[in-house]
Write an enzyme that holds these catalytic residues in place. Sequence first.
Site, PDB file in Angstrom:
ATOM      1  N   HIS A  38       4.460  13.302  29.071  1.00 46.86           N
ATOM      2  CA  HIS A  38       5.443  12.218  28.969  1.00 46.86           C
ATOM      3  C   HIS A  38       6.878  12.701  28.724  1.00 46.86           C
ATOM      4  CE1 HIS A  38       5.103  12.095  24.492  1.00 46.86           C
ATOM      5  NE2 HIS A  38       6.286  11.504  24.565  1.00 46.86           N
ATOM      6  N   ASP A  52      11.161  10.517  14.423  1.00 47.76           N
ATOM      7  CA  ASP A  52       9.902  10.063  15.023  1.00 47.76           C
ATOM      8  C   ASP A  52       8.718  10.365  14.105  1.00 47.76           C
ATOM      9  OD1 ASP A  52       8.537   8.796  17.133  1.00 47.76           O
ATOM     10  OD2 ASP A  52       8.288  10.654  18.262  1.00 47.76           O
ATOM     11  N   HIS A 106      13.550   7.985  23.962  1.00 50.09           N
ATOM     12  CA  HIS A 106      12.793   9.219  23.747  1.00 50.09           C
ATOM     13  C   HIS A 106      11.391   9.189  24.347  1.00 50.09           C
ATOM     14  CE1 HIS A 106      11.239   6.917  20.330  1.00 50.09           C
ATOM     15  NE2 HIS A 106      10.274   7.821  20.209  1.00 50.09           N
ATOM     16  N   ASP A 107      10.748   8.026  24.381  1.00 45.13           N
ATOM     17  CA  ASP A 107       9.382   7.922  24.897  1.00 45.13           C
ATOM     18  C   ASP A 107       9.290   7.198  26.235  1.00 45.13           C
ATOM     19  OD1 ASP A 107       7.865   9.362  23.063  1.00 45.13           O
ATOM     20  OD2 ASP A 107       7.545   7.641  21.741  1.00 45.13           O
ATOM     21  N   LYS A 142       6.352   7.533  28.655  1.00 44.86           N
ATOM     22  CA  LYS A 142       5.040   6.927  28.400  1.00 44.86           C
ATOM     23  C   LYS A 142       4.759   5.761  29.346  1.00 44.86           C
ATOM     24  CE  LYS A 142       4.348   8.292  23.611  1.00 44.86           C
ATOM     25  NZ  LYS A 142       4.186   7.800  22.229  1.00 44.86           N
TER      26      LYS A 142
END
Length: 168
Positions: A103, A156, A74-75, A78
């Site tokens: 991001h 999250d 999901h990230d 970043k």
Amino acid sequence: RYAHGLEQRVHERTLELHKANMEAIYMLAVASEAKDLDTGAHVRRIERYTQLLAGEMGLPAKEAERMGYSAILHDVGKIQVADDILRKPAALSEDEWTIMRQHPIIGERILSREPFFEVARSIARNHHENWDGSGYPDGLRAKDIPLAARIVRVADVYDALTTLRPYK
């Protein structure tokens, strides 16, 4: 017997492909979390929470599992956000927020166009959308937000509320 042998080989190759794709997920997750002081524990918690929530919602086990392992990425966007922004122990400036809000788009671009990563791409792009339309990057609202992304959003936020973060 020949047909059975072919079926067995197709099954074995399918398992090998799944294993290779899972390795790709974990490698990308490790790379994206290397900049984080949490050492990857966050993405594993999100995987677990997502799978549990999807299961509790009555989704089939295979779908809940797919959402879980897709949530790990999901990230991933970043990776391209500067460390001084990611680790800033104070509120972000408007310029820093502009960068941070990119991001999800970056994450979607990073992930392969292969069908295996379809759910992960959707989660990466949409996991900061809010039910009321106040999220980013697209300002989606309600059921316009893909279900997997809604589930990851809840997971999250829960993780952010229950663990230490540099900005808290």
